[in-house]
Design a protein around this motif. Structure first.
Motif, PDB file in Angstrom:
ATOM      1  N   MET A   1       3.391   9.983   1.512  1.00 28.95           N
ATOM      2  CA  MET A   1       2.591   8.956   0.824  1.00 28.95           C
ATOM      3  C   MET A   1       3.465   7.764   0.444  1.00 28.95           C
ATOM      4  N   ALA A   2       2.867   6.597   0.540  1.00 32.89           N
ATOM      5  CA  ALA A   2       3.591   5.393   0.144  1.00 32.89           C
ATOM      6  C   ALA A   2       2.678   4.578  -0.762  1.00 32.89           C
TER       7      ALA A   2
ATOM      8  N   TYR B   1       1.188   0.877  -1.877  1.00 30.65           N
ATOM      9  CA  TYR B   1       0.939  -0.484  -1.405  1.00 30.65           C
ATOM     10  C   TYR B   1       0.324  -1.289  -2.544  1.00 30.65           C
TER      11      TYR B   1
ATOM     12  N   PRO C   1      -1.163   7.258   3.026  1.00 30.16           N
ATOM     13  CA  PRO C   1      -0.184   7.884   3.921  1.00 30.16           C
ATOM     14  C   PRO C   1       0.446   6.894   4.904  1.00 30.16           C
ATOM     15  N   ASP C   2      -0.293   5.859   5.282  1.00 34.10           N
ATOM     16  CA  ASP C   2       0.266   4.904   6.236  1.00 34.10           C
ATOM     17  C   ASP C   2      -0.493   3.583   6.143  1.00 34.10           C
ATOM     18  N   LEU C   3      -0.025   2.594   6.918  1.00 30.32           N
ATOM     19  CA  LEU C   3      -0.614   1.262   6.824  1.00 30.32           C
ATOM     20  C   LEU C   3      -2.100   1.265   7.204  1.00 30.32           C
ATOM     21  N   ASP C   4      -2.469   2.062   8.203  1.00 32.63           N
ATOM     22  CA  ASP C   4      -3.877   2.082   8.615  1.00 32.63           C
ATOM     23  C   ASP C   4      -4.785   2.504   7.450  1.00 32.63           C
TER      24      ASP C   4
ATOM     25  N   LEU D   1      -4.939  -0.352   5.004  1.00 34.96           N
ATOM     26  CA  LEU D   1      -5.780  -1.436   5.518  1.00 34.96           C
ATOM     27  C   LEU D   1      -7.257  -1.071   5.409  1.00 34.96           C
TER      28      LEU D   1
ATOM     29  N   PRO E   1       3.643  -3.454   1.120  1.00 28.05           N
ATOM     30  CA  PRO E   1       4.255  -2.185   0.721  1.00 28.05           C
ATOM     31  C   PRO E   1       5.067  -2.380  -0.561  1.00 28.05           C
TER      32      PRO E   1
ATOM     33  N   VAL F   1       6.168   7.016  10.715  1.00 25.97           N
ATOM     34  CA  VAL F   1       5.215   7.993  10.186  1.00 25.97           C
ATOM     35  C   VAL F   1       4.321   8.508  11.295  1.00 25.97           C
TER      36      VAL F   1
ATOM     37  N   HIS G   1      -0.186  -2.840  17.381  1.00 27.50           N
ATOM     38  CA  HIS G   1      -0.885  -2.801  16.091  1.00 27.50           C
ATOM     39  C   HIS G   1      -1.190  -4.219  15.617  1.00 27.50           C
TER      40      HIS G   1
ATOM     41  N   THR H   1       6.284  -0.940   6.568  1.00 35.36           N
ATOM     42  CA  THR H   1       4.877  -0.891   6.161  1.00 35.36           C
ATOM     43  C   THR H   1       4.207   0.397   6.624  1.00 35.36           C
ATOM     44  N   ARG H   2       4.951   1.238   7.345  1.00 36.94           N
ATOM     45  CA  ARG H   2       4.426   2.523   7.834  1.00 36.94           C
ATOM     46  C   ARG H   2       3.259   2.345   8.798  1.00 36.94           C
TER      47      ARG H   2
ATOM     48  N   PRO I   1       1.535   3.621  11.725  1.00 34.89           N
ATOM     49  CA  PRO I   1       1.685   5.000  12.222  1.00 34.89           C
ATOM     50  C   PRO I   1       1.898   5.103  13.728  1.00 34.89           C
TER      51      PRO I   1
ATOM     52  N   GLU J   1     -11.811   3.798  14.579  1.00 29.51           N
ATOM     53  CA  GLU J   1     -11.041   2.560  14.771  1.00 29.51           C
ATOM     54  C   GLU J   1     -10.790   2.278  16.241  1.00 29.51           C
TER      55      GLU J   1
END
Lengths: 119, 429
Positions: free
Chosen positions: A1-2, A4, A81-84, A87, A106, B90, B132, B181-182, B184, B192
């Motif tokens: 986990m991160a 943002y 957990p991630d940028l997606d 977003l 982030p 990640v 991405h 920024t991870r 993935p 998506e």
């Protein structure tokens, strides 16, 4: 986990005129994110145009830093957990349908003192 | 000892076909793009020596993947303490953690792979990560070329007309953003996927267009970009066989590229479609595209790339320019405008419309688009307008439009073509 930071931008002209339905959409959204467990902290700000004061070096000036078309109206910290995933949360913010947008950043580090904002 | 020339060509072949697979598999293990790139490069260098000594392995890709992964594992163990402080790629799936520990601590996984020569194909993850939308498009293009196709940074810099250091800095920045920024290392979830796949196809198409009509510079084509984009389109077709738009894009690239040899004359001058030598078009590429298009059209309602490919294919399949089925092309353009409303599509439609309904009708459409303003910087609008005016015997206005086109164009071959048209017009008057 991160973590943002989601910086919520609104057009300057719209900053003070969100109608009750639009405000309710934000409350609903914030509750949903909180219930999902992703919300770490969330803050809405007083209008930049009438209340912001900028400090740079020794100088203090009235208003936000940049005389931009958009200003930060609020921000929140989320965990994802991630940028997606981050977003996806940013995209679901009602501000996107109200002429504004969300900047996703982030978090590099930080801490919170144990007290909450009162209004 | 195996013949050095045979080894060299085997390594070159494995580089062309296998780089993406080897890199993606190594990146998944190392979870660090720079380390993965380094290890893959070392594996290819090691192959040159080892294959000469021991012979070319039955499955070169598996050999390279195992070697690159081993090197990555060694490096990770050596630098474990240091590395644990650095952010890693990640890969947020159920197996997360499990495969990581297994791969690092238990050499069994690699042993099994050696025995069965199985190379897990992680290229799709790599492609979706490189493309991405959080990355600038130029970075998406460059990363895809470097990481998926294995094109050296210096060659990418040359293709994009920037110094190598600029390109290297751009890629470093993009890789840093992926990690910080991870972004993935994962194929997007089905919700998506359509959006993200559109982005990936856009990158491949843009690479092709950049290569096919270099937007500026002296040569009309940069064939290495064209080859890379065809390679990517084939890769996607292999990895996502059920996606109709993937089939459509591959068909579009094939049928457009089938005319590669005839687009310019011996002096490098641009030739119009009607002046090109059709006997030199590549019939097998045109036939392959045809098959893909028919399959895709049968599979469901027509979509953007499938329709674009169908139009290009109709142009390519006509035995002569005059035998082109213009009416069918206009109706495909009408369908394309529904699937993908774009002023450029509307402009291209006017070329076929002129053949069906005459230059006056087509000119009316072009002028309507010109008033719309979206194509003000697009030199093809002025060039098409000039051609129509010329056919309507309005040379003064045609000249003015050619000059407007000339002012907007960046490519030397296209500039020379327009100069030639202007000279011919002035001669005829």
């Amino acid at each position: 986990m991160a973590q943002y930071a989601l910086l919520i931008y609104t057009p300057t002209v719209r900053e003070t005129d969100l109608n009750p339905d639009e405000l309710a959409a934000h409350d609903l959204h914030a509750r949903a994110i909180t219930e999902s467990g992703a919300m770490v902290a969330a803050f809405a700000l007083e209008p930049a145009d009438s209340t912001a004061t900028s400090v740079r070096g020794d100088a203090v000036t009235d208003g936000p830093f940049l005389d931009a078309k958009e200003v930060v109206a609020g921000f929140c910290i989320i965990e994802a957990p991630d940028l997606d995933a981050a977003l996806a949360i940013a995209r679901s913010n009602p501000i996107n349908q109200q002429g504004g947008g969300v900047e996703v950043r982030p978090v590099e580090g930080g801490f919170t003192a144990d007290r909450s904002a009162t209004g | 000892m195996t013949d050095p020339a045979a080894v060299e060509s085997a390594v070159a072949d494995a580089h062309r076909r296998g780089w993406g697979i080897v890199l993606a598999a190594t990146a998944r293990l190392a979870r660090d793009l720079d380390l993965a790139e380094e290890c893959v490069q070392e594996a290819y260098a090691a192959a040159l020596i080892s294959w000469r000594r021991d012979g070319i392995p039955d499955n070169p890709q598996a050999w390279l993947t195992t070697t690159a992964k081993r090197r990555a594992m060694d490096a990770m163990q050596r630098e474990r303490v240091l590395r644990s402080k650095l952010p890693l790629l990640v890969e947020p799936e159920e197996t997360h953690g499990e495969w990581e520990d297994a791969a690092v601590n238990d050499p069994l996984e690699l042993a099994v792979e050696d025995a069965e020569d199985v190379v897990p194909d992680e290229r799709l993850r790599l492609i979706f990560m490189c493309c991405h939308p959080a990355l600038a498009q130029e970075a998406q293009l460059a990363l895809t070329l470097r990481l998926v196709c294995g094109v050296p940074t210096s060659d990418i810099a040359r293709a994009f007309l920037v110094p190598e250091t600029t390109m290297a800095a751009r890629m470093t920045r993009a890789k840093k953003k992926i990690v910080t920024t991870r972004i993935p290392f994962r194929v997007p979830r089905s919700a998506e996927l359509p959006d993200r796949l559109r982005g990936v196809l856009g990158v491949v198409h843009l690479l092709f267009t950049m290569g096919h009509t270099a937007p500026s510079g002296s040569s009309l084509m940069r064939s290495d970009l064209v080859d890379s984009s065809l390679h990517l389109a084939r890769m996607l077709r292999e990895l996502m066989p059920d996606e109709r738009e993937v089939r459509g894009l591959l068909a579009l690239l094939l049928v457009t590229d089938a005319r590669r040899a005839t687009r310019v004359d011996d002096q490098g001058r641009l030739l119009r479609l009607e002046d090109q030598d059709r006997s030199r078009w590549n019939p097998s590429a045109i036939a392959e595209a045809h098959g893909l298009i028919v399959d895709a059209l049968r599979a469901g309602p027509p979509s953007r790339y499938v329709l674009q490919a169908a139009i290009a294919s109709l142009y390519a399949e006509a035995p002569t320019f005059d035998d082109t089925d213009w009416a069918q092309i206009v109706s495909l353009y009408d369908a394309l405008l529904v699937a993908w409303p774009s002023p450029v599509v509307a402009l291209n439609r006017t070329v076929a419309l002129a053949m069906v309904a005459g230059p006056a009708t087509a000119l009316g459409e072009v002028e309507r688009l010109e008033r719309g303003g979206a194509l003000a910087e697009y030199h093809y609008l002025q060039a098409i307008k000039a051609d129509l005016l010329q056919r309507l015997d309005r040379p003064v206005e045609a000249l003015r439009a050619y000059e407007a086109a000339l002012a907007l164009v960046d490519n030397d071959a296209e500039r020379e073509f327009l100069d030639g048209r202007i000279a011919a017009l002035q001669r005829d008057r």
